[in-house]
Design an enzyme around this catalytic site. Structure first.
Site, PDB file in Angstrom:
ATOM      1  N   HIS A 154       0.811  -1.216   0.000  1.00 21.65           N
ATOM      2  CA  HIS A 154       0.000   0.000   0.000  1.00 21.65           C
ATOM      3  C   HIS A 154       0.851   1.277   0.000  1.00 21.65           C
ATOM      4  O   HIS A 154       0.331   2.362  -0.245  1.00 21.65           O
ATOM      5  CB  HIS A 154      -1.010  -0.007   1.161  1.00 21.65           C
ATOM      6  N   ASP A 211       0.103  -7.630   1.448  1.00 20.44           N
ATOM      7  CA  ASP A 211       0.490  -6.218   1.521  1.00 20.44           C
ATOM      8  C   ASP A 211       2.012  -6.045   1.521  1.00 20.44           C
ATOM      9  O   ASP A 211       2.565  -5.299   2.332  1.00 20.44           O
ATOM     10  CB  ASP A 211      -0.113  -5.545   2.758  1.00 20.44           C
ATOM     11  N   SER A 221       4.694   2.700   7.771  1.00 20.44           N
ATOM     12  CA  SER A 221       4.426   1.525   6.953  1.00 20.44           C
ATOM     13  C   SER A 221       5.644   1.141   6.122  1.00 20.44           C
ATOM     14  O   SER A 221       6.247   1.980   5.455  1.00 20.44           O
ATOM     15  CB  SER A 221       3.245   1.785   6.017  1.00 20.44           C
TER      16      SER A 221
END
Length: 338
Positions: free
Chosen positions: A87, A117, A193
Site C-alpha cells: 500500500h 500487503d 508503513s
C-alpha cells in the site's frame, strides 16, 4: 501524504496489553547506596543496548517516496532490493529511496503481492547495509520491540513497545486480510508503513503496517495498538518477488474469481479467471456467493476471511445465487493464491 493503514477495533474487546518495561529501572522495596548504584548501572546498560541497536539497524531502514505519498522500507540484500508494504507503492509510477544518511536513489518496482500487503523495489546502489531477519515464530508475548521508520516524514524515527499479542485474520479493507499479524504497543504512525519492527537481537521481526482506529474516537488512532506483518511472511514473499517478480508459493487458498460487495447479501462475482477453480466449477460472472465451506459470505471481506482458513487443493462446497435468482451449490478445488 504519509501512508499507514488503519484497522478499526470498534466493538472488539482486545486482550489486555502488557505495560512497557521502561528504560529506567526502579529500585522498588530496596534501599542503600549499593542498591542504587546497581540500579543505575543496569539502567545505563539497557540504555546503551538501545542506542547500539538503533545505530546498527537504523541504516537498513530507508524512506520510500512515491508520487502519492511516502512510507518506509527495509534493505533486503546488498544488490539493492528493498522490501516495503504494497500500500506504500500502490498507485504510483515513480519511486525515490532515501537512505538514513540522506542519499537519494530512483527506484524501480520489482513486484508486489497485495494479499500480504508486500512489495519490493530496487535501486542501483553500492554499500547498502541489508537487515537481518529473525524468526517471528519465536516471538513471545511481552518481548521488547522497537519500530524504526519515517512517521509523518520524520526520517529514522524510533518508538519502543512490546509484543502484545499474535493475531490472525486482521482485515486491512478492500478485500485484503492479513493471515497473521504481530500486535504491538510500539507507536505506528503514517509513514511507518514498510519500516522495521526489531527485537533486542538486532533482527527484523516484522513490518509495521496497520494502526488501529477507534470509531468512538471519531476514527482516530487507538493508542498502543498497532499491527506488523511477521518476518516469516516477509521472507517467504520477498524472496519470490526478488527472484521472479511474482509469488507462486503463498500457502494461501484461492477461488480464482474477483468479487465485490452486494450490501451484505453475498459476494458478487465480477470476474472469473479462465481455467481457474471457479471457472472449472461452473461459477459465472454475475453469480453471488453466499457461503464457502459452510461459512456464510456477506461480502468481499468475508470471502477473504473464509479463504484464510482453507488450503490450496482443498475441495469445498460453494453456495451461489445465479443472476436469474436460482440457487445452486458447486464443489470447488481451491488453487494457490498468486
Amino acid at each position: 501524504m504519509s501512508r499507514t493503514k488503519g484497522v478499526s477495533i470498534g466493538g472488539i474487546k482486545l486482550a489486555a496489553l502488557f505495560a512497557m518495561a521502561g528504560a529506567l529501572l526502579a529500585a522498588c522495596g530496596t534501599s542503600g547506596s549499593g542498591s542504587a548504584t546497581t540500579t543505575s548501572s543496569q539502567s545505563f546498560k539497557l540504555q546503551s543496548e538501545y542506542v547500539k541497536l538503533v545505530q546498527d539497524v537504523g541504516p537498513s531502514v530507508v524512506m520510500v517516496e512515491t508520487s502519492v505519498g511516502l512510507g518506509s522500507g527495509i534493505i533486503y540484500d546488498t544488490r539493492g532490493d528493498i522490501v516495503t508494504n504494497n500500500h506504500v507503492v500502490a498507485g504510483s509510477q515513480s519511486f525515490l529511496v532515501i537512505t538514513s544518511t540522506g542519499k537519494q536513489y530512483p527506484a524501480t518496482l520489482v513486484g508486489t503481492f497485495a494479499p500480504d500487503d508486500l512489495a519490493v523495489v530496487h535501486v542501483n546502489a553500492t554499500g547498502l547495509r541489508p537487515a537481518t531477519f529473525g524468526n517471528s515464530s519465536a516471538l513471545q508475548i511481552g518481548d521488547i520491540v522497537m519500530a524504526i521508520g519515517n512517521p509523518l516524514g520524520l526520517q529514522s524515527s524510533v518508538s519502543e513497545g512490546i509484543v502484545s499479542a499474535m493475531r490472525t485474520a486482521i482485515p486491512e479493507g478492500n478485500g485484503v486480510t492479513l493471515p497473521t499479524a504481530i500486535q504491538t504497543t510500539a507507536a505506528i504512525n503514517p509513514g511507518n508503513s514498510g519500516g522495521a519492527l526489531i527485537n533486542l537481537n538486532e533482527q527484523v521481526v516484522g513490518i509495521p503496517t496497520l494502526a488501529a482506529t477507534d470509531p468512538q474516537l471519531g476514527g482516530g488512532a487507538a493508542p498502543g495498538i498497532g499491527f506488523a506483518i511477521p518476518s516469516n511472511t516477509i521472507t517467504l514473499i520477498a524472496k519470490q518477488l526478488v527472484t521472479s517478480g511474482a509469488v507462486s508459493n503463498s500457502g494461501r487458498a484461492a477461488l480464482g474469481a474477483q468479487v465485490t460487495n452486494t450490501g451484505g447479501h453475498g459476494a458478487l462475482v465480477s470476474t472469473v479467471k479462465s481455467g481457474g477453480p471457479a471457472d472449472l466449477a461452473g461459477i459465472k460472472t454475475g453469480d453471488v456467493i453466499t457461503a464457502i465451506a459452510g461459512q456464510s459470505v456477506t461480502g468481499a471481506q468475508a470471502e477473504a476471511d473464509v479463504l484464510l482458513a482453507l488450503k490450496p487443493g482443498q475441495q469445498v462446497p460453494v453456495n451461489l445465487v445465479h443472476a436469474t435468482g436460482t440457487q445452486a451449490s458447486v464443489t470447488v478445488t481451491l488453487a494457490e493464491l498468486q
